[in-house]
Design an enzyme around this catalytic site. Structure first.
Site, PDB file in Angstrom:
ATOM      1  N   CYS A 115     -16.874  -4.815   3.668  1.00 37.93           N
ATOM      2  CA  CYS A 115     -17.387  -4.462   2.456  1.00 37.93           C
ATOM      3  C   CYS A 115     -17.771  -5.465   1.354  1.00 37.93           C
ATOM      4  CB  CYS A 115     -16.433  -3.057   1.959  1.00 37.93           C
ATOM      5  SG  CYS A 115     -16.307  -1.911   3.185  1.00 37.93           S
ATOM      6  N   HIS A 255     -15.439  -2.788  -5.795  1.00 38.20           N
ATOM      7  CA  HIS A 255     -15.990  -1.861  -4.484  1.00 38.20           C
ATOM      8  C   HIS A 255     -15.337  -0.466  -4.715  1.00 38.20           C
ATOM      9  CE1 HIS A 255     -16.480  -0.881  -0.625  1.00 38.20           C
ATOM     10  NE2 HIS A 255     -15.099  -0.885  -0.225  1.00 38.20           N
ATOM     11  N   ASN A 285     -17.949   5.760  -0.319  1.00 34.72           N
ATOM     12  CA  ASN A 285     -17.722   4.040  -0.202  1.00 34.72           C
ATOM     13  C   ASN A 285     -19.243   3.697   0.580  1.00 34.72           C
ATOM     14  OD1 ASN A 285     -17.316   1.524   1.036  1.00 34.72           O
ATOM     15  ND2 ASN A 285     -15.306   2.421   1.825  1.00 34.72           N
TER      16      ASN A 285
HETATM   17  N1  COA Z   1      -8.873  16.493   4.463  1.00 37.95           N
HETATM   18  C1  COA Z   1      -7.535  16.944   4.382  1.00 37.95           C
HETATM   19  N2  COA Z   1      -6.504  16.530   4.789  1.00 37.95           N
HETATM   20  C2  COA Z   1      -6.577  15.090   5.339  1.00 37.95           C
HETATM   21  C3  COA Z   1      -7.652  14.514   5.430  1.00 37.95           C
HETATM   22  C4  COA Z   1      -8.878  14.961   5.092  1.00 37.95           C
HETATM   23  N3  COA Z   1     -10.183  14.454   5.046  1.00 37.95           N
HETATM   24  N4  COA Z   1      -7.535  13.203   6.015  1.00 37.95           N
HETATM   25  C5  COA Z   1      -6.174  13.312   6.164  1.00 37.95           C
HETATM   26  N5  COA Z   1      -5.576  14.246   5.999  1.00 37.95           N
HETATM   27  C6  COA Z   1      -4.178  14.820   5.999  1.00 37.95           C
HETATM   28  C7  COA Z   1      -3.380  13.782   6.855  1.00 37.95           C
HETATM   29  O1  COA Z   1      -3.762  14.209   8.142  1.00 37.95           O
HETATM   30  C8  COA Z   1      -2.119  14.064   6.444  1.00 37.95           C
HETATM   31  O2  COA Z   1      -1.554  15.093   6.870  1.00 37.95           O
HETATM   32  P1  COA Z   1       0.069  15.336   7.135  1.00 37.95           P
HETATM   33  O3  COA Z   1       0.679  14.962   6.129  1.00 37.95           O
HETATM   34  O4  COA Z   1       0.064  16.722   7.701  1.00 37.95           O
HETATM   35  O5  COA Z   1       0.326  14.307   8.292  1.00 37.95           O
HETATM   36  C9  COA Z   1      -2.216  14.115   5.008  1.00 37.95           C
HETATM   37  O6  COA Z   1      -3.875  14.382   4.686  1.00 37.95           O
HETATM   38  C10 COA Z   1      -1.847  12.884   4.276  1.00 37.95           C
HETATM   39  O7  COA Z   1      -2.681  11.660   4.986  1.00 37.95           O
HETATM   40  P2  COA Z   1      -2.554  10.274   4.551  1.00 37.95           P
HETATM   41  O8  COA Z   1      -3.470   9.584   5.586  1.00 37.95           O
HETATM   42  O9  COA Z   1      -1.170   9.775   4.210  1.00 37.95           O
HETATM   43  O10 COA Z   1      -3.436  10.371   2.979  1.00 37.95           O
HETATM   44  P3  COA Z   1      -3.503   9.407   2.013  1.00 37.95           P
HETATM   45  O11 COA Z   1      -2.924   9.603   0.668  1.00 37.95           O
HETATM   46  O12 COA Z   1      -3.047   7.978   2.536  1.00 37.95           O
HETATM   47  O13 COA Z   1      -4.968   9.425   1.843  1.00 37.95           O
HETATM   48  C11 COA Z   1      -7.031   8.243   2.550  1.00 37.95           C
HETATM   49  C12 COA Z   1      -5.847   9.071   2.663  1.00 37.95           C
HETATM   50  C13 COA Z   1      -8.067   7.543   3.586  1.00 37.95           C
HETATM   51  C14 COA Z   1      -7.878   8.770   1.358  1.00 37.95           C
HETATM   52  C15 COA Z   1      -6.388   6.762   2.009  1.00 37.95           C
HETATM   53  O14 COA Z   1      -5.355   6.401   2.953  1.00 37.95           O
HETATM   54  C16 COA Z   1      -7.435   5.881   1.570  1.00 37.95           C
HETATM   55  O15 COA Z   1      -8.126   6.043   0.831  1.00 37.95           O
HETATM   56  N6  COA Z   1      -7.236   4.598   2.645  1.00 37.95           N
HETATM   57  C17 COA Z   1      -7.999   3.582   2.229  1.00 37.95           C
HETATM   58  C18 COA Z   1      -9.345   3.738   3.065  1.00 37.95           C
HETATM   59  C19 COA Z   1     -10.508   2.979   2.888  1.00 37.95           C
HETATM   60  O16 COA Z   1     -10.613   2.439   1.812  1.00 37.95           O
HETATM   61  N7  COA Z   1     -11.177   2.512   3.757  1.00 37.95           N
HETATM   62  C20 COA Z   1     -12.528   1.827   3.588  1.00 37.95           C
HETATM   63  C21 COA Z   1     -12.324   0.379   3.285  1.00 37.95           C
HETATM   64  S1  COA Z   1     -13.393  -0.626   2.984  1.00 37.95           S
END
Ligand code: COA
Length: 389
Positions: A115, A255, A285
Site C-alpha cells: 500500500c 493511507h 482500502n
Molecule cells: N464482520 C463481522 N464480524 C467479523 C468480521 C466481519 N467482516 N471480521 C471479523 N469478524 C469477527 C471476528 O471473527 C471476531 O469474532 P470473535 O470475537 O467471535 O472471534 C470479531 O469480529 C473481532 O475480530 P477482530 O479481528 O479482533 O476485530 P478487529 O477489531 O481487530 O477488527 C479489522 C478487524 C480487520 C477491521 C482490524 O483488525 C483491521 O483493520 N486491521 C488492519 C487491516 C488492514 O488495514 N489491512 C490492510 C493493510 S494495507
C-alpha cells in the site's frame, strides 16, 4: 548548479462506477454494516466491471494528471506505476500504461511496495528529478484487488476496493515539492498480509486453486498492531526531516485502511481532527491508489491548495511503511499556454518555445545591463557632488 526540487504540479484519479455497499455484503457474508463501519469507517467500495483492468484505471488517472499538469505524455522522463495487482505477472503493467498514454520510448517500471507504493514512487521520482536525470516524472498508484479477493472471506472482502490515482512531478527551483520522506520495511511480518499462490513458492496448479491460494489472506489483528506501532513514528520522522513541526502541516492525507488507525497516527503527532483527510467511507482500502485518490479529493474539495504543506503516511504488505511531506507546487489547472502546447505537435511548438526563451533571455540581459549602467552613473554623480561640495 541551482538546487532542483520535485514539485507535484498535476494530479488525477479514476474510480470505477460500480459500487458494493456494506448492505450488499450483508446478503452474502456473515457481517453487518454496523460491524464494518464501527471497526473500519467503510460504508462502500468501488469495484471494476469485467472490461476494466489495472492498466485501464492507471491510464485514465494518468491522463487526468497530465492534463492538469499541462505536460504531454511524450515529454515525461519516467513513468512509475505502483501496484501489487498488475494485469499480468509479466510484462510489467507500467509498459502497458506507457504505451496507452502514447509516451513513446519513455522509461517505465512497476514498483511493488504494498500500500505505501505511491509514497515509495514519490520518493523515487524526487530522486530522479533532484539528481538531474529527469525533469518530469509520472507516478501512478493503481490497484484492482477485487479480482484477488475471496468474496466468501469476511476478513478481507469487506475492506478493499479498486481505483487509481496519479501525480505529475516536475523540476522547480523554489524550495517546495517533496521536502522529505521515510521508507521502511520489515519482512518478518510477511505472512500477515499475503497472496500465497501464483509466485515461485507456490506456482499455479490445481492444488493451489483448490486451496484458494490465489486469494489475498490477512491477519487483521497483527496488521492493526503493526500499523499503530509504525505509522505515527514514521509521520513524525518525515515532519522532522522536513525541518517542520506538526503546526506547519496544513493537511494529513494518510493511507485509507482503517479510520481508527488513521486517528491513532494523527494523535501520535498531535494533529487535530480538522487537519486529517478521510474518505475511506466511500472507497474502502484501495491500497497503493488510496493516497493519490485522497489527495485529488482533498484538492477538489478545496481542503488543500497550491503552497500548502501535506503529510502522507502509509503501511501495507511486506510489511512496509512510508511517509512524506510535500509542499504543493504550481497551479493544477492547465494554463492557456500549456493547453496550446498540449494541442500542438512538438515540431510546431518547440521552435516557438525556443524563440520565446531566447528572446526573453536577451531582454533580461539587456535590462540587467541598463540597470548596471544607471547604478554606475548615479554613483559617479553622487561622487562628483561630494567632491564639488
Ligand atoms: N464482520 C463481522 N464480524 C467479523 C468480521 C466481519 N467482516 N471480521 C471479523 N469478524 C469477527 C471476528 O471473527 C471476531 O469474532 P470473535 O470475537 O467471535 O472471534 C470479531 O469480529 C473481532 O475480530 P477482530 O479481528 O479482533 O476485530 P478487529 O477489531 O481487530 O477488527 C479489522 C478487524 C480487520 C477491521 C482490524 O483488525 C483491521 O483493520 N486491521 C488492519 C487491516 C488492514 O488495514 N489491512 C490492510 C493493510 S494495507
Amino acid at each position: 548548479m541551482t538546487q532542483r526540487y520535485a514539485n507535484i504540479i498535476g494530479w488525477g484519479k479514476y474510480v470505477p462506477s460500480r459500487v458494493i455497499t456494506n448492505a450488499d455484503l450483508e446478503k452474502t457474508l456473515d457481517t453487518s454494516d454496523e460491524w464494518i463501519f464501527t471497526r473500519t469507517g467503510i460504508r462502500q467500495r468501488h469495484v471494476v466491471s469485467p472490461d476494466e483492468y489495472t492498466s485501464t484505471m492507471a491510464t485514465a488517472a494518468a491522463e487526468e494528471a497530465l492534463e492538469s499538469a499541462g505536460v504531454r505524455a511524450r515529454d515525461l522522463g519516467l513513468i512509475i506505476v505502483a501496484t501489487s495487482s498488475p494485469d499480468y505477472l509479466t510484462p510489467p503493467v507500467s509498459s502497458q500504461v506507457q504505451h496507452a498514454l502514447g509516451a513513446k520510448d519513455v522509461g517505465a517500471f512497476t514498483l511493488v511496495a504494498g500500500c505505501p507504493g505511491f509514497v515509495y514512487g514519490l520518493a523515487t521520482a524526487q530522486q530522479f528529478i533532484v539528481s538531474d536525470a529527469c525533469d518530469n516524472v509520472l507516478v501512478i498508484g493503481a490497484e484492482l484487488i477485487s479480482r484477488y479477493t475471496d468474496w466468501n472471506d469476511r476478513a478481507t472482502a469487506v475492506l478493499f476496493g479498486d481505483g487509481a490515482g496519479a501525480a505529475v512531478l516536475q523540476v522547480g527551483d523554489e524550495p517546495s515539492g517533496v521536502l522529505s520522506y521515510v521508507l521502511g520495511s520489515d519482512g518478518s511480518g510477511a505472512e500477515h498480509l499475503i497472496l500465497p499462490g501464483g509466485g515461485t513458492v507456490a506456482p499455479p496448479s490445481q492444488e493451489t486453486l483448490d486451496q484458494g491460494l490465489h486469494y489475498l489472506r490477512m491477519n487483521g489483528r497483527q496488521i492493526f498492531r503493526f500499523a499503530t506501532r509504525v505509522l505515527g513514528k514514521a509521520l513524525h520522522q518525515a515532519i522532522q526531516q522536513a525541518g517542520l513541526t506538526t503546526d506547519d502541516i496544513d493537511l494529513f492525507v494518510p493511507h485509507q485502511a482503517n479510520s481508527r488507525i488513521i486517528e491513532s497516527a494523527a494523535r501520535y503527532v498531535g494533529l487535530p481532527r480538522e487537519k486529517v483527510f478521510i474518505n475511506i467511507e466511500q472507497y474502502g482500502n484501495t491500497s497503493a491508489a488510496s493516497i493519490p485518490i485522497a489527495m485529488c479529493e482533498a484538492l477538489e474539495q478545496g481542503r488543500i491548495k497550491t503552497g500548502d504543506t501535506v503529510a502522507f503516511v502509509a503501511f501495507g504488505a511486506g510489511l512496509t511503511w512510508a511517509s512524506a511531506v510535500v509542499k504543493l507546487g504550481e497551479p493544477s489547472m492547465p494554463t492557456p499556454i500549456s493547453r496550446l502546447r498540449l494541442s500542438l505537435p512538438s515540431r510546431l511548438f518547440d521552435p516557438i518555445t525556443r524563440v520565446t526563451r531566447t528572446t526573453s533571455a536577451g531582454l533580461m540581459k539587456a535590462l540587467a545591463g541598463c540597470l548596471a549602467l544607471i547604478t554606475a552613473l548615479r554613483r559617479r554623480g553622487a561622487k562628483r557632488r561630494k567632491d564639488d561640495g
